[in-house]
Design a protein around this motif. Structure first.
Motif, short mmCIF file in Angstrom:
data_model
loop_
_atom_site.label_atom_id
_atom_site.label_comp_id
_atom_site.label_asym_id
_atom_site.label_seq_id
_atom_site.Cartn_x
_atom_site.Cartn_y
_atom_site.Cartn_z
N VAL B 55 39.65 36.43 37.60
CA VAL B 55 41.04 36.58 38.05
C VAL B 55 41.00 36.90 39.54
CG1 VAL B 55 43.19 37.86 37.86
CG2 VAL B 55 41.83 37.41 35.81
N LYS B 56 41.81 36.17 40.30
CA LYS B 56 41.92 36.44 41.73
C LYS B 56 43.38 36.48 42.12
CE LYS B 56 37.45 34.84 43.35
NZ LYS B 56 36.73 34.06 44.39
N GLN B 57 43.68 37.37 43.08
CA GLN B 57 45.07 37.53 43.51
C GLN B 57 45.14 37.56 45.02
OE1 GLN B 57 47.19 40.73 41.65
NE2 GLN B 57 49.11 40.23 42.66
N GLU B 58 46.17 36.90 45.53
CA GLU B 58 46.43 36.91 46.96
C GLU B 58 47.94 36.90 47.14
OE1 GLU B 58 44.08 36.92 49.46
OE2 GLU B 58 45.67 37.08 50.95
N GLY B 59 48.45 38.03 47.57
CA GLY B 59 49.90 38.13 47.75
C GLY B 59 50.64 37.94 46.43
N ARG B 60 51.55 36.99 46.39
CA ARG B 60 52.36 36.73 45.20
C ARG B 60 51.72 35.75 44.23
NH1 ARG B 60 57.54 38.63 46.48
NH2 ARG B 60 57.76 39.11 48.70
N LEU B 61 50.52 35.31 44.52
CA LEU B 61 49.83 34.35 43.67
C LEU B 61 48.63 34.99 42.99
CD1 LEU B 61 49.74 31.25 46.07
CD2 LEU B 61 51.42 31.77 44.30
N MET B 62 48.49 34.67 41.70
CA MET B 62 47.34 35.15 40.93
C MET B 62 46.81 34.01 40.08
SD MET B 62 46.94 38.39 38.35
CE MET B 62 47.98 37.71 37.08
N ALA B 63 45.50 33.77 40.16
CA ALA B 63 44.88 32.69 39.40
C ALA B 63 43.90 33.27 38.40
CB ALA B 63 44.16 31.73 40.34
N SER B 64 43.81 32.64 37.24
CA SER B 64 42.88 33.07 36.21
C SER B 64 42.20 31.86 35.59
CB SER B 64 43.61 33.87 35.13
OG SER B 64 44.51 33.03 34.44
N LEU B 65 41.07 32.13 34.93
CA LEU B 65 40.29 31.04 34.35
C LEU B 65 39.81 31.42 32.96
CD1 LEU B 65 38.87 28.28 34.61
CD2 LEU B 65 36.94 29.47 35.67
N ARG B 70 39.24 25.86 28.59
CA ARG B 70 39.32 24.88 29.69
C ARG B 70 40.72 24.92 30.30
NH1 ARG B 70 36.06 20.09 26.57
NH2 ARG B 70 34.05 21.18 26.49
N LEU B 71 41.13 26.12 30.64
CA LEU B 71 42.48 26.36 31.12
C LEU B 71 42.46 27.34 32.28
CD1 LEU B 71 45.64 26.29 30.79
CD2 LEU B 71 45.34 28.23 29.23
N SER B 72 43.21 26.98 33.33
CA SER B 72 43.44 27.91 34.42
C SER B 72 44.94 28.04 34.64
CB SER B 72 42.78 27.43 35.70
OG SER B 72 43.02 28.34 36.77
N THR B 73 45.36 29.21 35.06
CA THR B 73 46.77 29.42 35.35
C THR B 73 46.93 29.94 36.77
OG1 THR B 73 46.74 31.69 34.52
CG2 THR B 73 47.30 29.95 32.95
N LEU B 74 48.04 29.55 37.38
CA LEU B 74 48.43 30.07 38.68
C LEU B 74 49.79 30.73 38.49
CD1 LEU B 74 47.83 30.28 41.75
CD2 LEU B 74 49.15 28.18 42.03
N HIS B 75 49.80 32.05 38.57
CA HIS B 75 51.02 32.79 38.32
C HIS B 75 51.68 33.18 39.63
CE1 HIS B 75 53.83 35.12 35.97
NE2 HIS B 75 53.67 36.12 36.80
N ILE B 76 52.97 32.93 39.68
CA ILE B 76 53.76 33.23 40.87
C ILE B 76 54.68 34.41 40.55
CG2 ILE B 76 55.44 32.34 42.54
CD1 ILE B 76 54.44 29.50 41.45
#
Lengths: 113, 112
Positions: B55-65, B70-76
Motif C-alpha cells: 500500500v502506498k499513499q501520496e496526498g489524496r491518492l492511495m494505491a494497493s495491490l 491480480r487486482l490493484s486499486t487506486l483510491h481517491i
C-alpha cells in the motif's frame, strides 16, 4: 540531470513516407522502450532495446524498426506510413533491475496525412 | 498473453467525494505501476507496487495491490479539481527487459 528527451516534438508526414524518431534516455539508464499511444487509448508496447539489441517486441509489423546506439540513445523508424500510424510516440528508459519504474519522455506527436 | 483491464473507463465525480479505480491483470506479475497523464502531456509515475499487500499513499491518492486476486486499486479521497486527468495502471516484471503493459486508462473529471 536531464530526464528522457525525445525529438522532434511534432511531426507531419504523408502516407507512404518514412519517419525517424529519436530518444535519449535518462542519465545512467541503459534500457529504452518505445510505446505508441493513439488518441484516447493506453500506450501500446512497440519494442525494447538493451545493449543495442531488441529484447522484446509487441504486436507491431516489421514496418516498425529500431536501433540503440553505444551511448544508449535510440531511434524508432517507421516505413510506409499509414494514416493509422498517427499517434503520440513515447520513449521510456530504465536501468537493469535497479530502477523500479519507467521514466517517460514528453513524446513525439506524429500526424500522417 | 498479459492483459490489463481498468474499471471504470470514465469517471465524473464531485469535489470532496471518494472513489476507487480498479485494475485487473491476467497473469502473474512482479510490478504494478500507476501513472497519471494530463491532456497532451507525457506520463507521470505515481506509484510502484512490488509485493502482495503493498500500500502506498501520496496526498489524496492511495494505491494497493493484491497479487493473489491480480487486482490493484487506486483510491481517491476528497477529490479536488487538480486530480482531473487520465490514470493508467501497468504491469511488468522485475527484470527490466520484460515489457510493461498498460491498461486502457481511466479518464477522471472532478467537478466543482
Amino acid at each position: 540531470d536531464a530526464g528522457v528527451t525525445q525529438s522532434p516534438t511534432h511531426l507531419i508526414k504523408t502516407r507512404g513516407q518514412q519517419v525517424t524518431l529519436r530518444c535519449s534516455p535518462k542519465s545512467g539508464h541503459d534500457t529504452v522502450s518505445w510505446y505508441q499511444q493513439a488518441l484516447g487509448q493506453g500506450p501500446q508496447f512497440i519494442f525494447q532495446y538493451y545493449e543495442e539489441e531488441e529484447r522484446q517486441r509487441g504486436n507491431f509489423p516489421d514496418r516498425f524498426s529500431g536501433h540503440q546506439f553505444p551511448n544508449y540513445s535510440s531511434e524508432l523508424n517507421v516505413n510506409a506510413l499509414l494514416l493509422g500510424d498517427s499517434a503520440l510516440y513515447l520513449c521510456a528508459s530504465s536501468f537493469g533491475t535497479v530502477d523500479e519504474k519507467l521514466f517517460f519522455g514528453s513524446g513525439t506527436q506524429l500526424s500522417v496525412l | 498473453e498479459l492483459k490489463v483491464e481498468q474499471n471504470p473507463l470514465f469517471l465524473s465525480m464531485q469535489e470532496g467525494k471518494n472513489y476507487t479505480i480498479y485494475c485487473n491483470y491476467s497473469t502473474t506479475s512482479d510490478r504494478l505501476y500507476w501513472y497519471r497523464q494530463d491532456p497532451g502531456k507525457s506520463l507521470e509515475s505515481l506509484f510502484v507496487l512490488l509485493s502482495n499487500g503493498a500500500v502506498k499513499q501520496e496526498g489524496r491518492l492511495m494505491a494497493s495491490l493484491d497479487t493473489k486476486a491480480r487486482l490493484s486499486t487506486l483510491h481517491i479521497t476528497a477529490a479536488v479539481h487538480d486530480l482531473s486527468a487520465t490514470y493508467f495502471c501497468a504491469v511488468g516484471r522485475k527484470t527490466s527487459y520484460d515489457k510493461v503493459i498498460f491498461g486502457p486508462g481511466t479518464s477522471l473529471s472532478v467537478i466543482p
